[in-house]
Design a protein around this motif. Structure first.
Motif, PDB file in Angstrom:
ATOM      1  N   THR A  39      54.432  97.480 -49.033  1.00 41.92           N
ATOM      2  CA  THR A  39      55.583  96.869 -48.189  1.00 41.92           C
ATOM      3  C   THR A  39      55.519  95.696 -49.046  1.00 41.92           C
ATOM      4  OG1 THR A  39      56.364  96.567 -46.228  1.00 41.92           O
ATOM      5  CG2 THR A  39      53.904  96.210 -46.526  1.00 41.92           C
ATOM      6  N   ARG A  40      56.467  94.773 -48.352  1.00 38.88           N
ATOM      7  CA  ARG A  40      56.686  93.334 -49.100  1.00 38.88           C
ATOM      8  C   ARG A  40      57.199  92.447 -47.808  1.00 38.88           C
ATOM      9  NH1 ARG A  40      62.814  93.411 -52.111  1.00 38.88           N
ATOM     10  NH2 ARG A  40      63.974  93.813 -50.013  1.00 38.88           N
ATOM     11  N   GLU A  41      57.032  91.302 -48.112  1.00 34.69           N
ATOM     12  CA  GLU A  41      57.642  90.116 -47.614  1.00 34.69           C
ATOM     13  C   GLU A  41      58.224  89.050 -48.214  1.00 34.69           C
ATOM     14  OE1 GLU A  41      55.089  88.262 -44.481  1.00 34.69           O
ATOM     15  OE2 GLU A  41      54.907  89.972 -43.573  1.00 34.69           O
ATOM     16  N   LEU A  71      60.499  79.486 -40.271  1.00 35.30           N
ATOM     17  CA  LEU A  71      60.537  80.078 -38.898  1.00 35.30           C
ATOM     18  C   LEU A  71      61.375  81.467 -39.407  1.00 35.30           C
ATOM     19  CD1 LEU A  71      61.740  77.221 -36.496  1.00 35.30           C
ATOM     20  CD2 LEU A  71      59.527  78.337 -36.764  1.00 35.30           C
ATOM     21  N   LEU A  72      62.142  81.616 -40.356  1.00 37.73           N
ATOM     22  CA  LEU A  72      62.679  82.888 -40.468  1.00 37.73           C
ATOM     23  C   LEU A  72      61.666  83.944 -41.188  1.00 37.73           C
ATOM     24  CD1 LEU A  72      66.198  81.775 -42.010  1.00 37.73           C
ATOM     25  CD2 LEU A  72      65.849  83.565 -39.896  1.00 37.73           C
ATOM     26  N   MET A  73      61.090  83.213 -42.055  1.00 36.59           N
ATOM     27  CA  MET A  73      59.835  83.908 -42.652  1.00 36.59           C
ATOM     28  C   MET A  73      58.758  84.506 -41.651  1.00 36.59           C
ATOM     29  SD  MET A  73      60.169  84.163 -46.066  1.00 36.59           S
ATOM     30  CE  MET A  73      61.668  83.321 -47.055  1.00 36.59           C
ATOM     31  N   ASN A  74      58.655  83.732 -40.423  1.00 35.83           N
ATOM     32  CA  ASN A  74      57.600  84.119 -39.579  1.00 35.83           C
ATOM     33  C   ASN A  74      58.308  85.114 -38.732  1.00 35.83           C
ATOM     34  OD1 ASN A  74      54.760  82.985 -39.778  1.00 35.83           O
ATOM     35  ND2 ASN A  74      56.157  81.281 -40.495  1.00 35.83           N
ATOM     36  N   THR A  75      59.663  85.139 -38.489  1.00 33.74           N
ATOM     37  CA  THR A  75      60.305  86.045 -37.591  1.00 33.74           C
ATOM     38  C   THR A  75      60.174  87.311 -38.545  1.00 33.74           C
ATOM     39  OG1 THR A  75      61.819  84.404 -36.644  1.00 33.74           O
ATOM     40  CG2 THR A  75      62.459  86.562 -36.492  1.00 33.74           C
ATOM     41  N   ALA A  76      60.605  87.538 -39.684  1.00 31.33           N
ATOM     42  CA  ALA A  76      60.395  88.624 -40.124  1.00 31.33           C
ATOM     43  C   ALA A  76      58.991  89.141 -40.302  1.00 31.33           C
ATOM     44  CB  ALA A  76      60.894  88.448 -41.659  1.00 31.33           C
ATOM     45  N   ARG A  77      58.011  88.330 -40.232  1.00 30.31           N
ATOM     46  CA  ARG A  77      56.658  88.628 -40.197  1.00 30.31           C
ATOM     47  C   ARG A  77      56.156  89.455 -38.788  1.00 30.31           C
ATOM     48  NH1 ARG A  77      54.356  84.429 -42.864  1.00 30.31           N
ATOM     49  NH2 ARG A  77      55.059  85.491 -44.710  1.00 30.31           N
ATOM     50  N   GLU A  78      56.659  88.796 -37.932  1.00 31.34           N
ATOM     51  CA  GLU A  78      56.277  89.197 -36.719  1.00 31.34           C
ATOM     52  C   GLU A  78      56.851  90.699 -36.425  1.00 31.34           C
ATOM     53  OE1 GLU A  78      55.022  88.890 -33.788  1.00 31.34           O
ATOM     54  OE2 GLU A  78      56.127  90.097 -32.417  1.00 31.34           O
ATOM     55  N   SER A 103      52.111  82.909 -49.047  1.00 30.71           N
ATOM     56  CA  SER A 103      53.426  82.395 -49.683  1.00 30.71           C
ATOM     57  C   SER A 103      54.198  81.528 -48.858  1.00 30.71           C
ATOM     58  CB  SER A 103      54.412  83.899 -49.764  1.00 30.71           C
ATOM     59  OG  SER A 103      54.158  84.325 -50.991  1.00 30.71           O
ATOM     60  N   THR A 104      54.148  81.480 -47.446  1.00 29.87           N
ATOM     61  CA  THR A 104      54.693  80.564 -46.607  1.00 29.87           C
ATOM     62  C   THR A 104      54.045  79.267 -46.701  1.00 29.87           C
ATOM     63  OG1 THR A 104      55.174  82.363 -45.112  1.00 29.87           O
ATOM     64  CG2 THR A 104      55.598  80.104 -44.435  1.00 29.87           C
ATOM     65  N   ARG A 105      52.910  79.513 -46.687  1.00 33.30           N
ATOM     66  CA  ARG A 105      51.969  78.071 -46.933  1.00 33.30           C
ATOM     67  C   ARG A 105      52.213  77.460 -48.272  1.00 33.30           C
ATOM     68  NH1 ARG A 105      45.518  79.678 -45.875  1.00 33.30           N
ATOM     69  NH2 ARG A 105      45.798  80.944 -44.434  1.00 33.30           N
TER      70      ARG A 105
END
Ligand code: TYD
Length: 210
Positions: A39-41, A71-78, A103-105
């Motif tokens: 999978t991917r992020e 926040l969008l990256m983390n919304t997708a991640r959740e 990648s977010t960091r």
């Protein structure tokens, strides 16, 4: 091939060969008999892919603030964790994820979001589902650019300047330095076959023999 640890993430700058390595890992690890979920992020689920489109291609030349992007990256991640990653791990599959919280960091701290804020959000979203092994594909950006020129590859890599790619590289190497038990740095300038073999050795050492 047993053991509880089986969440593997791949990280690295653009053009380091993550997709090629993932295809190789999927082939070899599947042959060993495990269910392999690739999978991917950002992305991986219907909602997370919708967030990806919104985050990476905002409408009408608009752009997200760095914090909104984080926040969008983390919304997708959740959503990805809840609906794909955790269920797969719970049924015993191995999950290989192309980019994840590192990648977010890396990218969002370069964009200007404080690392402490990013780590606080990461703790809420990722919780206990931290990767068991993170493979970081590393290469000097100028060497990568040259390699891509020789192969006539023209893509997003060339739209950003080398100093940006250098910052990304340093950010990932910092993460690897800080978490040596989780992270293994791989030389991305090796042949694809050698990168795959190095990754498999890291997996055997970190996960299978653990
Ligand atoms: P993608 O086309 O998947 O790039 P790559 O082939 O390099 O993986 O695009 C993902 C982009 O999103 C990439 O430039 C890195 C960025 N990104 C972030 O900025 N933050 C994140 O948390 C993630 C997962 C990706």
């Amino acid at each position: 091939m047993t053991g509880p640890e089986r969440f593997i993430t791949l990280e690295g700058g653009e053009g380091t060969g993550k997709s090629t390595l993932i295809a190789g890992l999927q082939r070899v690890l599947s042959e060993r008999g495990a269910e392999i979920v690739v999978t991917r992020e950002p992305g991986g689920t219907v909602l997370a892919e919708a967030v990806r489109a919104l985050a990476l291609n905002p409408p009408d030349d608009e752009s997200w603030s760095p914090l909104a992007h984080a926040l969008l990256m983390n919304t997708a991640r959740e959503d990805h964790l809840k609906n794909l990653i955790r269920p797969a791990l719970a049924r015993g599959a191995w999950v290989i994820c192309d980019r994840f919280a590192d990648s977010t960091r890396a990218y969002q701290s370069i964009d200007g979001v404080a690392l402490e804020q990013l780590l606080a959000i990461e703790a809420i979203v990722v919780g206990e589902t931290r990767p068991d092994l993170t493979l970081i594909l590393d290469a000097a950006p100028d060497a990568l650019a040259e390699r891509r020129r020789q192969r006539n590859v023209s893509d997003v890599f060339e739209q950003k300047d080398l100093s940006f790619h250098e910052q990304v590289r340093v950010a990932f190497l910092d993460i690897a330095d800080n978490e040596p038990d989780r992270c293994v740095v791989l030389d991305a300038l090796q042949s694809p076959e050698d990168v795959l073999n190095a990754a498999l050795s890291a997996i055997d050492q970190h996960l299978v023999a653990a």
